[in-house]
Design a protein around this motif. Structure first.
Motif, PDB file in Angstrom:
ATOM      1  N   UNK A   1     -18.566 -14.309   0.511  1.00 40.96           N
ATOM      2  CA  UNK A   1     -18.537 -12.862   0.262  1.00 40.96           C
ATOM      3  C   UNK A   1     -19.550 -12.141   1.156  1.00 40.96           C
ATOM      4  N   UNK A   2     -20.762 -12.693   1.246  1.00 40.59           N
ATOM      5  CA  UNK A   2     -21.791 -12.059   2.080  1.00 40.59           C
ATOM      6  C   UNK A   2     -21.369 -12.016   3.539  1.00 40.59           C
ATOM      7  N   UNK A   3     -20.773 -13.107   4.025  1.00 39.22           N
ATOM      8  CA  UNK A   3     -20.310 -13.128   5.414  1.00 39.22           C
ATOM      9  C   UNK A   3     -19.176 -12.133   5.610  1.00 39.22           C
ATOM     10  N   UNK A   4     -18.242 -12.079   4.639  1.00 39.23           N
ATOM     11  CA  UNK A   4     -17.120 -11.158   4.756  1.00 39.23           C
ATOM     12  C   UNK A   4     -17.542  -9.707   4.703  1.00 39.23           C
ATOM     13  N   UNK A   5     -18.555  -9.402   3.909  1.00 40.91           N
ATOM     14  CA  UNK A   5     -19.049  -8.029   3.785  1.00 40.91           C
ATOM     15  C   UNK A   5     -20.116  -7.712   4.838  1.00 40.91           C
TER      16      UNK A   5
ATOM     17  N   UNK B   1     -27.277  -9.357  13.515  1.00 40.09           N
ATOM     18  CA  UNK B   1     -25.839  -9.631  13.507  1.00 40.09           C
ATOM     19  C   UNK B   1     -25.146  -9.221  12.206  1.00 40.09           C
ATOM     20  N   UNK B   2     -25.924  -8.693  11.244  1.00 43.96           N
ATOM     21  CA  UNK B   2     -25.367  -8.401   9.925  1.00 43.96           C
ATOM     22  C   UNK B   2     -24.591  -9.613   9.419  1.00 43.96           C
ATOM     23  N   UNK B   3     -25.328 -10.724   9.276  1.00 43.42           N
ATOM     24  CA  UNK B   3     -24.688 -11.988   8.928  1.00 43.42           C
ATOM     25  C   UNK B   3     -25.687 -12.883   8.192  1.00 43.42           C
ATOM     26  N   UNK B   4     -25.227 -13.666   7.229  1.00 45.87           N
ATOM     27  CA  UNK B   4     -26.142 -14.615   6.588  1.00 45.87           C
ATOM     28  C   UNK B   4     -26.648 -15.656   7.582  1.00 45.87           C
ATOM     29  N   UNK B   5     -27.881 -16.065   7.401  1.00 47.36           N
ATOM     30  CA  UNK B   5     -28.501 -17.132   8.188  1.00 47.36           C
ATOM     31  C   UNK B   5     -28.926 -18.230   7.226  1.00 47.36           C
TER      32      UNK B   5
ATOM     33  N   UNK C   1      -5.176  -4.836   8.232  1.00 46.62           N
ATOM     34  CA  UNK C   1      -6.597  -4.484   8.142  1.00 46.62           C
ATOM     35  C   UNK C   1      -7.463  -5.735   8.078  1.00 46.62           C
ATOM     36  N   UNK C   2      -7.024  -6.724   7.294  1.00 42.81           N
ATOM     37  CA  UNK C   2      -7.799  -7.956   7.169  1.00 42.81           C
ATOM     38  C   UNK C   2      -7.815  -8.732   8.486  1.00 42.81           C
ATOM     39  N   UNK C   3      -6.682  -8.723   9.181  1.00 39.28           N
ATOM     40  CA  UNK C   3      -6.648  -9.394  10.493  1.00 39.28           C
ATOM     41  C   UNK C   3      -7.607  -8.715  11.467  1.00 39.28           C
ATOM     42  N   UNK C   4      -7.613  -7.398  11.481  1.00 42.93           N
ATOM     43  CA  UNK C   4      -8.526  -6.664  12.372  1.00 42.93           C
ATOM     44  C   UNK C   4      -9.985  -6.958  12.018  1.00 42.93           C
ATOM     45  N   UNK C   5     -10.266  -7.046  10.720  1.00 45.54           N
ATOM     46  CA  UNK C   5     -11.620  -7.377  10.274  1.00 45.54           C
ATOM     47  C   UNK C   5     -12.015  -8.772  10.766  1.00 45.54           C
ATOM     48  N   UNK C   6     -11.111  -9.730  10.627  1.00 46.36           N
ATOM     49  CA  UNK C   6     -11.400 -11.082  11.081  1.00 46.36           C
ATOM     50  C   UNK C   6     -11.568 -11.153  12.596  1.00 46.36           C
ATOM     51  N   UNK C   7     -10.784 -10.383  13.311  1.00 41.99           N
ATOM     52  CA  UNK C   7     -10.915 -10.350  14.769  1.00 41.99           C
ATOM     53  C   UNK C   7     -12.297  -9.847  15.170  1.00 41.99           C
ATOM     54  N   UNK C   8     -12.752  -8.828  14.478  1.00 45.13           N
ATOM     55  CA  UNK C   8     -14.082  -8.274  14.788  1.00 45.13           C
ATOM     56  C   UNK C   8     -15.184  -9.269  14.430  1.00 45.13           C
ATOM     57  N   UNK C   9     -15.008  -9.982  13.321  1.00 49.65           N
ATOM     58  CA  UNK C   9     -15.981 -11.010  12.961  1.00 49.65           C
ATOM     59  C   UNK C   9     -16.038 -12.104  14.024  1.00 49.65           C
ATOM     60  N   UNK C  10     -14.882 -12.516  14.524  1.00 50.50           N
ATOM     61  CA  UNK C  10     -14.862 -13.562  15.544  1.00 50.50           C
ATOM     62  C   UNK C  10     -15.544 -13.101  16.831  1.00 50.50           C
TER      63      UNK C  10
END
Length: 353
Positions: A91-95, A160-164, A217-226
Motif C-alpha cells: 500500500x505504501x509503495x502504491x500510494x 523518490x516518494x518510496x519506502x526504503x 488509470x491503474x496502468x498509467x500509474x504503474x507505468x509511472x512507478x516503473x
C-alpha cells in the motif's frame, strides 16, 4: 563528533532520530526489540511519538497514515513480523509514501528461531506484497554503515516518494561497535506539497491512495512507478569491490557475512590465492554490472549467505553463464566461519594455483 560505543539496534534508532524521524510504530519481536525500546525512551525527548501497536499489521498502517501526513516515520521488525507487514508495504509503495522499514532478520520459515539469518532476501528484493512494486533495499555490514544507511534511507525515501528497507540480521542488531553521527541540527526536510496536512481553505484536498478502479488509470500509474524504479536503478546502485579484475575466485556476500568473507580472503591471500570480493550494498537495485569486471577465465564466483541460496539467483543472472557459480550457505542461525569459506575456495581452485 566523537565516536560512541553502541549496540546496533540502538544505533539505528539514534540514526533515525538524527535523520528527523518523529514517529515510530512497531510491535515487539526478537532480535530487534532494542529498537522500539530505544525509540520509546528517546523519541518523546525530541517531540516525537512512539506507539506500540496491537500488531504488525496495525503498525505498518500507522506508518501509512503518518507518511501520508508528510512525517518522517519508521517501523522495525524481524522476519515473520515483516511478513505480516507486507500488505501495508505494498500500500505504501502504491500510494508513493516515503518511510523506512527495518528488518533485523532471524531464521525461518515460520517462527523459526531468534538467531541471525539472511533468509528474507527474496521477501525484500522480490516484494512479499501484491503488485508490481519495488523497495530500495540497503544492506549494512557494520554498525557505522547501519547508521549511515538509515540516515540515507530517510533522504532517499523522500527523494523518490518510496519506502526504503534496511535489511540487517540478528548479529548486526546485537553487536556493539563505535559509531559517529553526522551533524543534522540544521537539516531542512523537503517540502511535501502532496501530503494530507489540511487545506486551510486555500486549495483542493490532497488525496493519498493506491486504489484505481479504472484499468487504464491503474496502468498509467504503474507505468509511472516503473519509470521511477528505472531512475532508482540508474542512480542508487551501491557496491563495494575488491580485486575482482585479477581474481581467480571471487566471493560475493552482503551484510555481516561479507565481513566473514573478508577474513577468509585475508587468510587465502597469505597462502598465495588470488581472491576478490563483491559486496552488494543495495540488494535492490542489484549491482549486476559489477560482475562484468570479472575476468573470463575466473575459476568461479562463490556466493556466501546465511540461507540456502537466495542471492545466488541474482549472481547467476549477473554472470549469465560466463563464469561458473558456486554457493556456500548456513541456515537456522548457524553462521559461516572463515575456515569453511577458505575450504570451499580451495575446492574451487581444485589444487591449481
Amino acid at each position: 563528533m566523537a565516536k560512541v560505543l553502541m549496540k546496533g539496534n540502538e544505533a539505528l534508532g539514534a540514526a533515525a532520530i538524527a535523520a528527523g524521524c518523529k514517529y515510530f510504530f512497531g510491535y515487539p519481536i526478537t532480535p530487534q526489540n532494542e529498537v522500539p525500546e530505544y525509540m520509546s525512551k528517546e523519541l518523546p525527548k525530541v517531540g516525537g511519538v512512539f506507539i506500540q501497536a496491537e500488531s504488525e499489521v496495525a503498525a505498518i498502517n500507522m506508518v501509512y497514515g503518518a507518511a501520508g501526513a508528510g512525517a518522517r516515520v519508521m517501523t522495525s521488525s524481524s522476519s515473520p513480523g515483516v511478513a505480516l507487514k507486507q500488505e501495508g508495504i505494498s500500500y505504501c509503495a502504491g500510494a508513493e509514501l516515503p518511510c523506512v522499514i527495518v528488518n533485523i532478520m532471524r531464521g525461518g520459515p515460520g517462527l523459526g528461531g531468534i538467531q541471525p539469518s539472511q533468509t528474507d532476501y527474496f521477501q525484500a528484493t522480490r516484494g512479499g506484497g501484491n503488485g508490481d512494486y519495488r523497495l530500495l533495499v540497503l544492506a549494512p555490514a557494520n554498525v557505522q554503515e547501519l547508521v549511515d544507511l538509515v540516515m540515507l534511507g530517510f533522504d532517499k525515501a523522500d527523494e523518490y516518494r518510496n519506502p526504503v528497507m534496511i535489511l540487517g540480521d540478528g548479529m548486526i542488531g546485537q553487536m556493539m561497535e563505535p559509531v559517529e553521527f553526522k551533524d543534522n541540527n540544521n537539516q531542512e526536510l523537503p517540502e511535501k506539497t502532496w501530503a494530507t496536512v489540511g487545506t486551510k481553505g486555500e486549495r483542493k484536498p490532497n488525496v493519498v491512495n493506491s486504489l484505481y478502479l479504472d484499468a487504464e488509470d491503474l496502468e498509467n500509474h504503474n507505468t509511472r512507478l516503473q519509470e521511477k524504479y528505472a531512475k532508482m536503478k540508474a542512480n542508487e546502485t551501491r557496491v563495494e569491490s575488491y580485486n575482482i579484475e585479477d581474481a581467480d575466485v571471487v566471493i560475493t556476500a552482503y551484510g555481516t557475512t561479507s565481513r566473514i568473507a573478508k577474513t577468509a580472503i585475508a587468510k587465502l591471500e597469505k597462502e598465495g590465492y588470488k581472491v576478490g570480493l563483491i559486496r552488494p550494498i543495495t540488494l535492490w537495485p542489484y549491482p549486476y554490472d559489477e560482475f562484468s569486471k570479472i575476468k573470463d577465465d575466473c575459476k568461479g564466483v562463490l556466493t556466501v549467505e546465511m540461507n540456502t541460496g537466495q542471492m545466488l539467483e541474482d549472481v547467476k543472472l549477473a554472470l549469465n553463464g560466463r563464469v561458473p557459480a558456486y554457493f556456500y550457505g548456513r541456515t537456522g542461525g548457524m553462521v559461516p566461519t572463515p575456515e569453511e569459506i577458505v575450504e570451499k575456495v580451495k575446492e574451487i581452485y581444485g589444487g591449481d594455483r
